[in-house]
Design a protein around this motif. Sequence first.
Motif, PDB file in Angstrom:
ATOM      1  N   PRO A 184      -5.344  -0.529   6.925  1.00  0.00           N
ATOM      2  CA  PRO A 184      -6.146  -1.713   7.200  1.00  0.00           C
ATOM      3  C   PRO A 184      -5.630  -2.490   8.408  1.00  0.00           C
ATOM      4  CG  PRO A 184      -4.644  -2.196   5.411  1.00  0.00           C
ATOM      5  CD  PRO A 184      -4.460  -0.731   5.754  1.00  0.00           C
ATOM      6  N   ALA A 185      -6.539  -3.193   9.067  1.00  0.00           N
ATOM      7  CA  ALA A 185      -6.188  -3.966  10.257  1.00  0.00           C
ATOM      8  C   ALA A 185      -5.162  -5.054   9.955  1.00  0.00           C
ATOM      9  CB  ALA A 185      -7.443  -4.576  10.878  1.00  0.00           C
ATOM     10  N   VAL A 199       0.519   7.252   8.519  1.00  0.00           N
ATOM     11  CA  VAL A 199      -0.267   8.426   8.866  1.00  0.00           C
ATOM     12  C   VAL A 199      -0.951   8.177  10.209  1.00  0.00           C
ATOM     13  CG1 VAL A 199      -2.141   9.962   8.156  1.00  0.00           C
ATOM     14  CG2 VAL A 199      -0.661   8.904   6.418  1.00  0.00           C
ATOM     15  N   TYR A 200      -0.691   9.051  11.169  1.00  0.00           N
ATOM     16  CA  TYR A 200      -1.284   8.921  12.498  1.00  0.00           C
ATOM     17  C   TYR A 200      -2.740   9.345  12.468  1.00  0.00           C
ATOM     18  CZ  TYR A 200      -2.228   9.764  17.429  1.00  0.00           C
ATOM     19  OH  TYR A 200      -2.779   9.763  18.680  1.00  0.00           O
ATOM     20  N   LYS A 201      -3.592   8.479  12.988  1.00  0.00           N
ATOM     21  CA  LYS A 201      -5.023   8.748  13.117  1.00  0.00           C
ATOM     22  C   LYS A 201      -5.400   8.492  14.568  1.00  0.00           C
ATOM     23  CE  LYS A 201      -6.011   9.670   8.830  1.00  0.00           C
ATOM     24  NZ  LYS A 201      -6.565  10.925   8.408  1.00  0.00           N
ATOM     25  N   PRO A 202      -5.612   9.553  15.368  1.00  0.00           N
ATOM     26  CA  PRO A 202      -5.878   9.374  16.796  1.00  0.00           C
ATOM     27  C   PRO A 202      -7.147   8.587  17.093  1.00  0.00           C
ATOM     28  CG  PRO A 202      -6.185  11.667  16.154  1.00  0.00           C
ATOM     29  CD  PRO A 202      -5.604  10.958  14.973  1.00  0.00           C
ATOM     30  N   LEU A 212       0.827  -1.209   0.000  1.00  0.00           N
ATOM     31  CA  LEU A 212       0.000   0.000   0.000  1.00  0.00           C
ATOM     32  C   LEU A 212       0.860   1.256   0.000  1.00  0.00           C
ATOM     33  CD1 LEU A 212      -2.459  -1.205   2.769  1.00  0.00           C
ATOM     34  CD2 LEU A 212      -2.846  -1.229   0.297  1.00  0.00           C
ATOM     35  N   ARG A 213       0.318   2.336  -0.534  1.00  0.00           N
ATOM     36  CA  ARG A 213       1.025   3.616  -0.540  1.00  0.00           C
ATOM     37  C   ARG A 213       1.139   4.181   0.866  1.00  0.00           C
ATOM     38  NH1 ARG A 213       2.382   7.378  -3.872  1.00  0.00           N
ATOM     39  NH2 ARG A 213       1.046   7.788  -5.595  1.00  0.00           N
ATOM     40  N   SER A 214       0.073   4.011   1.672  1.00  0.00           N
ATOM     41  CA  SER A 214       0.086   4.516   3.042  1.00  0.00           C
ATOM     42  C   SER A 214      -0.729   3.606   3.946  1.00  0.00           C
ATOM     43  CB  SER A 214      -0.448   5.950   3.105  1.00  0.00           C
ATOM     44  OG  SER A 214      -1.817   5.982   2.768  1.00  0.00           O
TER      45      SER A 214
END
Length: 81
Positions: free
Chosen positions: A71-72, A59-62, A15-17
């Motif tokens: 994805p998990a 990428v941080y996602k709080p 994946l790209r990110s």
Amino acid sequence: MAHGSTPHFHNTQGLRSIEVGSKEFKCVGALPPFDHPHIYIDMGKDNEAVCSYCSTLYVYKPELGAGQANPAAAVFEAHAA
């Protein structure tokens, strides 16, 4: 950090990110045996970081919990030998 407390993520899917819920973690690249050296990444005040080996953008996602990813499937679970 003590061994076992730092989340590990992988990008076997290419994946790209990958969105992650932790700012401190290790990138392993792809799943073993195709992994790269396990790189410790600390985003600090930033919300993005790029792995210097595989170029995966994290990428941080709080809203994700610590150690979780989107994805998990990108969460690396080490199994005892």
